[in-house]
Scaffold this active site. Structure first.
Site, PDB file in Angstrom:
ATOM      1  N   THR A 232      37.130  -0.174   2.928  1.00 50.42           N
ATOM      2  CA  THR A 232      37.787  -1.369   2.401  1.00 50.42           C
ATOM      3  C   THR A 232      37.360  -1.592   0.959  1.00 50.42           C
ATOM      4  O   THR A 232      36.184  -1.430   0.622  1.00 50.42           O
ATOM      5  CB  THR A 232      37.472  -2.666   3.188  1.00 50.42           C
ATOM      6  OG1 THR A 232      37.916  -3.793   2.404  1.00 50.42           O
ATOM      7  CG2 THR A 232      36.014  -2.868   3.500  1.00 50.42           C
ATOM      8  N   ILE A 233      38.328  -1.956   0.145  1.00 47.91           N
ATOM      9  CA  ILE A 233      37.967  -2.274  -1.235  1.00 47.91           C
ATOM     10  C   ILE A 233      37.115  -3.542  -1.270  1.00 47.91           C
ATOM     11  O   ILE A 233      36.401  -3.780  -2.226  1.00 47.91           O
ATOM     12  CB  ILE A 233      39.207  -2.434  -2.152  1.00 47.91           C
ATOM     13  CG1 ILE A 233      40.063  -3.633  -1.741  1.00 47.91           C
ATOM     14  CG2 ILE A 233      40.016  -1.156  -2.206  1.00 47.91           C
ATOM     15  CD1 ILE A 233      41.055  -4.050  -2.815  1.00 47.91           C
ATOM     16  N   ASP A 234      37.192  -4.368  -0.206  1.00 47.55           N
ATOM     17  CA  ASP A 234      36.479  -5.654  -0.210  1.00 47.55           C
ATOM     18  C   ASP A 234      34.963  -5.500  -0.033  1.00 47.55           C
ATOM     19  O   ASP A 234      34.212  -6.439  -0.301  1.00 47.55           O
ATOM     20  CB  ASP A 234      37.005  -6.552   0.912  1.00 47.55           C
ATOM     21  CG  ASP A 234      38.427  -7.021   0.651  1.00 47.55           C
ATOM     22  OD1 ASP A 234      38.911  -6.843  -0.472  1.00 47.55           O
ATOM     23  OD2 ASP A 234      39.049  -7.553   1.588  1.00 47.55           O
TER      24      ASP A 234
ATOM     25  N   MET B   6      41.124  -9.264  -5.483  1.00 46.34           N
ATOM     26  CA  MET B   6      41.134  -9.313  -4.023  1.00 46.34           C
ATOM     27  C   MET B   6      39.760  -9.702  -3.480  1.00 46.34           C
ATOM     28  O   MET B   6      38.753  -9.612  -4.189  1.00 46.34           O
ATOM     29  CB  MET B   6      41.617  -7.997  -3.436  1.00 46.34           C
ATOM     30  CG  MET B   6      43.139  -7.894  -3.453  1.00 46.34           C
ATOM     31  SD  MET B   6      43.729  -6.485  -2.530  1.00 46.34           S
ATOM     32  CE  MET B   6      45.498  -6.836  -2.499  1.00 46.34           C
TER      33      MET B   6
ATOM     34  N   ARG C 108      39.288 -11.298   0.518  1.00 47.72           N
ATOM     35  CA  ARG C 108      39.843 -12.253   1.490  1.00 47.72           C
ATOM     36  C   ARG C 108      38.808 -13.274   1.938  1.00 47.72           C
ATOM     37  O   ARG C 108      39.031 -14.472   1.865  1.00 47.72           O
ATOM     38  CB  ARG C 108      40.347 -11.431   2.668  1.00 47.72           C
ATOM     39  CG  ARG C 108      40.872 -12.162   3.840  1.00 47.72           C
ATOM     40  CD  ARG C 108      41.517 -11.182   4.782  1.00 47.72           C
ATOM     41  NE  ARG C 108      42.803 -10.745   4.279  1.00 47.72           N
ATOM     42  CZ  ARG C 108      43.948 -11.398   4.496  1.00 47.72           C
ATOM     43  NH1 ARG C 108      43.952 -12.475   5.218  1.00 47.72           N
ATOM     44  NH2 ARG C 108      45.078 -10.961   4.005  1.00 47.72           N
TER      45      ARG C 108
ATOM     46  N   GLN D 214      44.733  -3.029  -7.490  1.00 48.71           N
ATOM     47  CA  GLN D 214      43.324  -2.703  -7.212  1.00 48.71           C
ATOM     48  C   GLN D 214      43.158  -1.690  -6.083  1.00 48.71           C
ATOM     49  O   GLN D 214      42.101  -1.103  -5.915  1.00 48.71           O
ATOM     50  CB  GLN D 214      42.559  -3.981  -6.815  1.00 48.71           C
ATOM     51  CG  GLN D 214      42.470  -5.000  -7.917  1.00 48.71           C
ATOM     52  CD  GLN D 214      42.209  -6.384  -7.339  1.00 48.71           C
ATOM     53  OE1 GLN D 214      41.059  -6.800  -7.242  1.00 48.71           O
ATOM     54  NE2 GLN D 214      43.240  -7.104  -6.967  1.00 48.71           N
ATOM     55  N   ARG D 215      44.180  -1.560  -5.259  1.00 50.53           N
ATOM     56  CA  ARG D 215      44.084  -0.671  -4.104  1.00 50.53           C
ATOM     57  C   ARG D 215      44.797   0.652  -4.335  1.00 50.53           C
ATOM     58  O   ARG D 215      44.713   1.551  -3.504  1.00 50.53           O
ATOM     59  CB  ARG D 215      44.728  -1.351  -2.890  1.00 50.53           C
ATOM     60  CG  ARG D 215      43.738  -1.982  -2.023  1.00 50.53           C
ATOM     61  CD  ARG D 215      44.235  -2.701  -0.826  1.00 50.53           C
ATOM     62  NE  ARG D 215      45.483  -2.398  -0.229  1.00 50.53           N
ATOM     63  CZ  ARG D 215      46.072  -3.208   0.667  1.00 50.53           C
ATOM     64  NH1 ARG D 215      45.489  -4.334   1.007  1.00 50.53           N
ATOM     65  NH2 ARG D 215      47.209  -2.894   1.216  1.00 50.53           N
TER      66      ARG D 215
END
Ligand code: F6P
Length: 342
Positions: free
Chosen positions: A125-127, A169, A171, A274-275
């Site tokens: 995950t980019i997060d 981003m 969440r 970003q993804r």
């Protein structure tokens, strides 16, 4: 062994590099037969898979996205979901699964593992919000993309003496925002973990701009929240999987800044940029190491475990531990970031 790989949830730079590494070592070292489930768990539900081999993965290392497709569809959402997955696994003679995903996909993998499916997980995950691993692949790429974009925004912001609000981003957590805030020299960063007070944000900007001609860049995580009662939020919109569709907090923040300070304020939402695209060298290396470790984990029967990065080493952690809580921003790092605010 016959091993099936799947990629679930939002896509992320480095997915293909993981698949490529699983296939490479699986085929060359272990003599495995590799399959890919199309669109995450959907392929297992609908018996839609493709054969994977070293040849078919050629040229995919630098490519963003996933050659297998991805979705948020999960077996537990269907009354006969588990039965359908079992049928596919039996029909195709699959011995084990490699599940590459973020919180939702890995929580489902954990449940499947508890239900007796033989699988190992890979955190994506980019997060960067998966517990048990120092980093997830895709995060470095997202941070780099956002930093490059903000480097460009600095010059136009300075020329016009404007406030720029940049939404990134994130969440539930502010890893991307915190790192980007440090790397790109943000005036103020707002993250979900630390509810903001718009009054204080505006007061800081007023003080800063009174000192002279200063443009300001605010980095705002899409999940950033105002302190309860300090700012009215618009009604939430949900996607078909029950996830809140985020995006828009930056517009609210920008409108309030302009109204309360009189400074001309503009918004840039970086969103899915970003993804997308090619992973950084760091993410290619991390993805490759994760993929190689995942195929080793399969051959060692490490069912229900996830490969992870800890202090530079690739280790294994139970999926149960990885999905128990989201990894939030380290308060020490947040303190470092906030030294540069306003
Ligand atoms: O990959 C995680 C994430 O980037 C979140 O930060 C974001 O809220 C979400 O994906 C958006 O994904 P989608 O637009 O695919 O629903």
């Amino acid at each position: 062994m016959r091993i099936c790989v799947l990629t679930g949830g939002g896509d992320c730079p480095g997915l293909n590099a993981v698949i490529r590494a699983v296939v490479r070592k699986g085929e060359r070292h272990y003599g495995d037969d590799l399959l890919g489930s199309l669109d995450g768990y959907r392929g297992l539900l609908d018996t839609e898979t493709v054969s994977l081999d070293i040849e078919s993965m050629r040229g995919t290392l630098p490519r963003g996205g996933t050659v297998l497709g991805t979705s948020r569809i999960q077996p537990y959402a269907f009354p006969d979901g588990l039965e359908r997955v079992r049928r596919t696994i039996d029909a195709l003679g699959i011995d084990a699964l490699v599940v590459i995903g973020g919180e939702g996909t890995l929580a489902c993998a954990r449940a499947l593992s508890d239900d007796g499916f033989r699988l190992v997980g890979v955190p994506k995950t980019i997060d960067n919000d998966i517990s048990g691993t120092d980093l997830t692949f895709g995060f470095d790429t997202a941070v780099q993309i956002a930093t490059d974009a903000i480097d460009r925004l600095h010059t136009t912001a300075e020329s016009h003496d404007r406030v720029m609000v940049v939404e990134v981003m994130g969440r539930h957590v502010g890893h991307i925002a915190t790192w980007v805030g440090i790397a790109a020299g943000a005036t103020i960063t707002l993250i979900p973990e630390v509810p903001f007070d718009i009054e204080q944000v505006c007061a800081s900007l007023l003080r800063r701009h009174q000192r002279g001609r200063y443009a300001s860049i605010l980095v705002v995580a899409e999940g950033a929240l105002p302190r309860p009662g300090s700012l009215e939020l618009p009604d939430k919109v949900y996607d078909q999987f029950g996830h809140v569709r985020l995006g828009g907090i930056s517009t609210l923040v920008a409108t309030e800044i302009e109204r309360r300070t009189g400074f001309e304020t503009r918004v840039t939402t970086l969103g899915h940029v970003q993804r997308g695209g090619t992973p950084t060298a760091f993410d290619r290396v991390l993805s490759t190491r994760f993929g190689l470790a995942a195929i080793d984990a399969v051959h060692e029967g490490a069912w229900g475990e996830m490969v992870a990065l800890r202090g530079g080493d690739i280790v294994r952690v139970p999926l149960a531990e990885a999905v128990a809580t989201l990894k939030v921003v380290d308060p020490h790092l947040w303190d470092d970031a906030s030294q540069f605010f306003a």
